[in-house]
Design a protein around this motif. Sequence first.
Motif, PDB file in Angstrom:
ATOM      1  N   ASN A 247       0.848  -1.190   0.000  1.00 40.12           N
ATOM      2  CA  ASN A 247       0.000   0.000   0.000  1.00 40.12           C
ATOM      3  C   ASN A 247       0.884   1.241   0.000  1.00 40.12           C
ATOM      4  O   ASN A 247       1.814   1.350   0.811  1.00 40.12           O
ATOM      5  N   MET A 248       0.585   2.166  -0.910  1.00 34.57           N
ATOM      6  CA  MET A 248       1.319   3.434  -1.006  1.00 34.57           C
ATOM      7  C   MET A 248       0.359   4.588  -0.748  1.00 34.57           C
ATOM      8  O   MET A 248      -0.744   4.625  -1.301  1.00 34.57           O
ATOM      9  N   TYR A 249       0.786   5.538   0.073  1.00 37.45           N
ATOM     10  CA  TYR A 249      -0.040   6.698   0.416  1.00 37.45           C
ATOM     11  C   TYR A 249       0.704   7.945  -0.044  1.00 37.45           C
ATOM     12  O   TYR A 249       1.858   8.160   0.338  1.00 37.45           O
ATOM     13  N   CYS A 250       0.044   8.757  -0.886  1.00 37.57           N
ATOM     14  CA  CYS A 250       0.727   9.851  -1.587  1.00 37.57           C
ATOM     15  C   CYS A 250       0.105  11.205  -1.283  1.00 37.57           C
ATOM     16  O   CYS A 250      -1.104  11.321  -1.065  1.00 37.57           O
ATOM     17  N   ASP A 251       0.936  12.231  -1.330  1.00 36.35           N
ATOM     18  CA  ASP A 251       0.463  13.595  -1.100  1.00 36.35           C
ATOM     19  C   ASP A 251       1.353  14.551  -1.884  1.00 36.35           C
ATOM     20  O   ASP A 251       2.399  14.173  -2.418  1.00 36.35           O
ATOM     21  N   GLU A 252       0.916  15.797  -1.933  1.00 32.92           N
ATOM     22  CA  GLU A 252       1.674  16.838  -2.631  1.00 32.92           C
ATOM     23  C   GLU A 252       1.681  18.098  -1.784  1.00 32.92           C
ATOM     24  O   GLU A 252       0.805  18.305  -0.941  1.00 32.92           O
ATOM     25  N   SER A 253       2.676  18.952  -2.004  1.00 29.48           N
ATOM     26  CA  SER A 253       2.819  20.177  -1.228  1.00 29.48           C
ATOM     27  C   SER A 253       3.238  21.312  -2.150  1.00 29.48           C
ATOM     28  O   SER A 253       4.135  21.151  -2.978  1.00 29.48           O
TER      29      SER A 253
ATOM     30  N   VAL B 226       3.193  14.988   7.111  1.00 33.05           N
ATOM     31  CA  VAL B 226       4.219  15.570   7.979  1.00 33.05           C
ATOM     32  C   VAL B 226       5.609  15.454   7.358  1.00 33.05           C
ATOM     33  O   VAL B 226       6.367  16.434   7.305  1.00 33.05           O
ATOM     34  N   LEU B 227       5.970  14.264   6.860  1.00 32.75           N
ATOM     35  CA  LEU B 227       7.300  14.076   6.280  1.00 32.75           C
ATOM     36  C   LEU B 227       7.486  14.926   5.027  1.00 32.75           C
ATOM     37  O   LEU B 227       8.527  15.575   4.836  1.00 32.75           O
ATOM     38  N   LEU B 228       6.473  14.921   4.158  1.00 30.23           N
ATOM     39  CA  LEU B 228       6.550  15.720   2.935  1.00 30.23           C
ATOM     40  C   LEU B 228       6.615  17.209   3.264  1.00 30.23           C
ATOM     41  O   LEU B 228       7.407  17.957   2.666  1.00 30.23           O
ATOM     42  N   GLY B 229       5.787  17.636   4.214  1.00 34.43           N
ATOM     43  CA  GLY B 229       5.803  19.047   4.608  1.00 34.43           C
ATOM     44  C   GLY B 229       7.161  19.481   5.121  1.00 34.43           C
ATOM     45  O   GLY B 229       7.641  20.573   4.812  1.00 34.43           O
ATOM     46  N   ALA B 230       7.810  18.598   5.883  1.00 32.78           N
ATOM     47  CA  ALA B 230       9.119  18.929   6.448  1.00 32.78           C
ATOM     48  C   ALA B 230      10.185  19.082   5.377  1.00 32.78           C
ATOM     49  O   ALA B 230      10.965  20.049   5.384  1.00 32.78           O
ATOM     50  N   VAL B 231      10.241  18.134   4.437  1.00 38.21           N
ATOM     51  CA  VAL B 231      11.269  18.201   3.396  1.00 38.21           C
ATOM     52  C   VAL B 231      11.012  19.401   2.474  1.00 38.21           C
ATOM     53  O   VAL B 231      11.949  20.096   2.062  1.00 38.21           O
ATOM     54  N   THR B 232       9.755  19.662   2.167  1.00 40.12           N
ATOM     55  CA  THR B 232       9.423  20.824   1.335  1.00 40.12           C
ATOM     56  C   THR B 232       9.824  22.112   2.041  1.00 40.12           C
ATOM     57  O   THR B 232      10.435  23.010   1.440  1.00 40.12           O
ATOM     58  N   TYR B 233       9.506  22.220   3.316  1.00 38.10           N
ATOM     59  CA  TYR B 233       9.848  23.407   4.120  1.00 38.10           C
ATOM     60  C   TYR B 233      11.354  23.604   4.184  1.00 38.10           C
ATOM     61  O   TYR B 233      11.856  24.734   4.113  1.00 38.10           O
ATOM     62  N   ALA B 234      12.101  22.500   4.281  1.00 39.67           N
ATOM     63  CA  ALA B 234      13.558  22.573   4.362  1.00 39.67           C
ATOM     64  C   ALA B 234      14.180  23.100   3.076  1.00 39.67           C
ATOM     65  O   ALA B 234      15.303  23.622   3.082  1.00 39.67           O
ATOM     66  N   ASN B 235      13.459  22.975   1.955  1.00 36.72           N
ATOM     67  CA  ASN B 235      13.960  23.450   0.658  1.00 36.72           C
ATOM     68  C   ASN B 235      13.327  24.774   0.225  1.00 36.72           C
ATOM     69  O   ASN B 235      13.603  25.251  -0.874  1.00 36.72           O
TER      70      ASN B 235
ATOM     71  N   THR C 216       9.142  25.325  15.922  1.00 38.70           N
ATOM     72  CA  THR C 216       8.711  23.931  16.075  1.00 38.70           C
ATOM     73  C   THR C 216       8.959  23.146  14.790  1.00 38.70           C
ATOM     74  O   THR C 216       9.446  22.018  14.826  1.00 38.70           O
ATOM     75  N   LYS C 217       8.624  23.747  13.664  1.00 37.42           N
ATOM     76  CA  LYS C 217       8.863  23.067  12.387  1.00 37.42           C
ATOM     77  C   LYS C 217      10.352  22.852  12.163  1.00 37.42           C
ATOM     78  O   LYS C 217      10.773  21.793  11.681  1.00 37.42           O
ATOM     79  N   LEU C 218      11.153  23.839  12.513  1.00 37.81           N
ATOM     80  CA  LEU C 218      12.600  23.703  12.345  1.00 37.81           C
ATOM     81  C   LEU C 218      13.152  22.594  13.240  1.00 37.81           C
ATOM     82  O   LEU C 218      14.076  21.865  12.849  1.00 37.81           O
ATOM     83  N   ALA C 219      12.574  22.440  14.432  1.00 35.21           N
ATOM     84  CA  ALA C 219      13.021  21.381  15.333  1.00 35.21           C
ATOM     85  C   ALA C 219      12.668  20.006  14.772  1.00 35.21           C
ATOM     86  O   ALA C 219      13.459  19.055  14.884  1.00 35.21           O
ATOM     87  N   ILE C 220      11.507  19.891  14.162  1.00 34.46           N
ATOM     88  CA  ILE C 220      11.094  18.624  13.559  1.00 34.46           C
ATOM     89  C   ILE C 220      11.982  18.299  12.366  1.00 34.46           C
ATOM     90  O   ILE C 220      12.390  17.147  12.167  1.00 34.46           O
ATOM     91  N   ILE C 221      12.288  19.310  11.556  1.00 33.76           N
ATOM     92  CA  ILE C 221      13.202  19.117  10.426  1.00 33.76           C
ATOM     93  C   ILE C 221      14.563  18.643  10.922  1.00 33.76           C
ATOM     94  O   ILE C 221      15.173  17.740  10.337  1.00 33.76           O
ATOM     95  N   GLU C 222      15.049  19.226  12.005  1.00 39.28           N
ATOM     96  CA  GLU C 222      16.347  18.833  12.558  1.00 39.28           C
ATOM     97  C   GLU C 222      16.317  17.381  13.029  1.00 39.28           C
ATOM     98  O   GLU C 222      17.283  16.627  12.824  1.00 39.28           O
ATOM     99  N   LEU C 223      15.196  16.977  13.630  1.00 42.60           N
ATOM    100  CA  LEU C 223      15.066  15.580  14.060  1.00 42.60           C
ATOM    101  C   LEU C 223      15.104  14.636  12.855  1.00 42.60           C
ATOM    102  O   LEU C 223      15.766  13.593  12.897  1.00 42.60           O
ATOM    103  N   ILE C 224      14.411  15.002  11.778  1.00 44.78           N
ATOM    104  CA  ILE C 224      14.404  14.175  10.562  1.00 44.78           C
ATOM    105  C   ILE C 224      15.811  14.090   9.972  1.00 44.78           C
ATOM    106  O   ILE C 224      16.248  13.027   9.517  1.00 44.78           O
ATOM    107  N   LYS C 225      16.534  15.185   9.986  1.00 39.95           N
ATOM    108  CA  LYS C 225      17.918  15.175   9.501  1.00 39.95           C
ATOM    109  C   LYS C 225      18.767  14.198  10.315  1.00 39.95           C
ATOM    110  O   LYS C 225      19.548  13.417   9.759  1.00 39.95           O
ATOM    111  N   GLN C 226      18.602  14.248  11.619  1.00 39.52           N
ATOM    112  CA  GLN C 226      19.386  13.375  12.495  1.00 39.52           C
ATOM    113  C   GLN C 226      19.031  11.912  12.279  1.00 39.52           C
ATOM    114  O   GLN C 226      19.926  11.050  12.184  1.00 39.52           O
TER     115      GLN C 226
END
Length: 238
Positions: free
Chosen positions: A6-12, A180-189, A201-211
């Motif tokens: 099963n694949m779940y897709c979204d766009e931002s 959430v994951l897509l939003g974070a990567v899009t926000y980071a770029n 808060t968003k920047l902290a979540i992005i930092e966690l994903i990077k780590q």
Amino acid sequence: MGNIINMYCDESCHLEHDSINVMGLGTVWCNKESVREINQRICEIKERNGVSRHAEVKWTKIGPQKRQLYMDLVNYFFDNDALNFRVLIIPDKSRLDHERFAQTHDEWYYKMYFEMLKVVFCCGFQYNVYVDIKDSHSAERVRKLHDVCCNDRYDFSHEIIQKIQPIRSNEVQLMQIIDVLLGAVTYANREFPEGEERSSTKLAIIELIKQRSGYTLQKTTYLRENKFNIFIWRPNCL
């Protein structure tokens, strides 16, 4: 035929003229047999953080009060070997030249969606693809995307890619993980006007994903990176 995925897709930021430089398309996928348990775990994470299991978790709703909820969801994704993620990022929509390639923005959009999905499809598996409903034209767009994907795999009877179906993100917990994951990567770029304050808060979540991922979120990963796959697409890649 092997396992069903099963694949779940979204766009931002997918609109052509929305004053945002970046656009993202993403998918989270897992074995169909794992879906029920994963959805239940996401509900438990919500309730543990004082949020109703029926509440929709979205990147745009992130604030300091629910920071731990989003941290827990990100950690759950990385801790669960059944879950995988791929994102395609277009870093500068202003460079698009649809006229040069004799295409509309919608036609190009299908091409990008296909570019995002095709790397995931493997022989020996069947796929159910679920796409977040955006507007009244979603069903028509999904039918076209299904045909494009199946034709590329010579799957004219739709036996491999069994369906691509629009669904509402608030009805499926897994759709909220991809949001959430897509939003974070899009926000980071994303490029922000000078002086514009960003969400701590968003920047902290992005930092966690990077780590957790080991990636900057701004560079393409190896093609066969399964857990957290990133593709930074540029016009000269056509």
